[in-house]
Scaffold this motif. Sequence first.
Motif, PDB file in Angstrom:
ATOM      1  N   TYR A  40      -5.975   2.005   0.751  1.00  0.00           N
ATOM      2  CA  TYR A  40      -5.717   2.168   2.188  1.00  0.00           C
ATOM      3  C   TYR A  40      -6.977   1.899   3.002  1.00  0.00           C
ATOM      4  CZ  TYR A  40      -0.939   4.060   2.281  1.00  0.00           C
ATOM      5  OH  TYR A  40       0.425   4.210   2.214  1.00  0.00           O
ATOM      6  N   GLN A  82       0.824  -1.207   0.000  1.00  0.00           N
ATOM      7  CA  GLN A  82       0.000   0.000   0.000  1.00  0.00           C
ATOM      8  C   GLN A  82       0.862   1.263   0.000  1.00  0.00           C
ATOM      9  OE1 GLN A  82      -2.389   0.375   3.595  1.00  0.00           O
ATOM     10  NE2 GLN A  82      -0.827  -0.624   4.845  1.00  0.00           N
ATOM     11  N   HIS A  83       1.998   1.214   0.677  1.00  0.00           N
ATOM     12  CA  HIS A  83       2.890   2.373   0.725  1.00  0.00           C
ATOM     13  C   HIS A  83       3.663   2.527  -0.587  1.00  0.00           C
ATOM     14  CE1 HIS A  83       1.774   2.553   4.859  1.00  0.00           C
ATOM     15  NE2 HIS A  83       2.464   1.486   5.212  1.00  0.00           N
TER      16      HIS A  83
END
Length: 356
Positions: A223, A188-189
Amino acid sequence: MSSLTFKLIFSYRIFIYLLVFILFPILLFYKSSISRVKQYNDEFLSKKSTDCIKGLSILVIILHHISLKMQPIGFMAIYTCFGHIAVSTFLFFSGYGLMVSKLRKENYLKNFFSKRLSKVYLPFVIINGITIVIAALVLHAKFNLKDVLLYLSGIQLIDSTQWFVIAILVFYLCFYICFKFFKPIIAQHILLFLTFVYFFFMIFTGFREWWFNTAFSFPIGVYVAINYTTISNFLKKNYILTLIPTLIGFLVFFALAHMIPSSIMPLYQTITSVIFVLLVLLFLLKFKISSPPLLFIGAISYEMYLVHMKVLVAYFTAVHIKGSYSVYLYLVLVVLISFAFNKLFNLSKNKKVKVT
């Protein structure tokens, strides 16, 4: 095609005002319910809710493009500012939907591209092909082989509003790379980092702001899917404390993005898009949306996105009705054509499933 120069000049605009300022709100709240104090809609991101918001968003996008063609524009001027925030909901729900499917299905990424291409890219190519044929036969437009290949593939857009198709395919690729090779907590990052890369690449290579001012809505959707419980619990526990600054922030940045000329207006538009996504979440936490018309439109929203500008140009070039009620006839036509394409594409998918 969308670059053709024409203006919509209505002798009176009362019917379009009635549509956007009265009928749309009625449509949104039809068969909807509001939760009591300290109670919330636990299905705020259900398929029904998201389809309703998609249905409203595509209508806003269509009215946005109509407003850009109106002269004089009158009270429809506000709709010239709504395009990017409506698109932001599509990107958010795309990211959210992909991630939810990935979390629920162990082998979701298997045949990922064939499924995404058949759902998104193939309809794009087919409708582009039909557009080329109609433009050649009816408008006597000239296309050489190079033009046909460029327009069919999307390397060159026959309809500039379809930039979204190319952008979403880029995000699908980034999503696949991130979640194929990394665990969700890290992926996700990385996806957010790739979105920054996309954002600055579009700016420095000279793309117009609509290519990037909604970009961050996609990773935000991812997210929210991964951290659904934490985020929903936080919003419920701090609803008013979140709602008030979010609403104020949206109004401030919306004004900066559209009402005060500045060289960094695209940055303000980007911030506005991100804040608007949070506003949508807060709205859905309190309002349970179940509007049958919006559900229907939401189910064919992608097809409407693909055809609405083509129909807009053809319809208002051929039909010379001066009253703004002509917009209603146009919308009915868009819905009918989109519904037909939706059935065609779904029939094709069903046949493939049966064969395999």
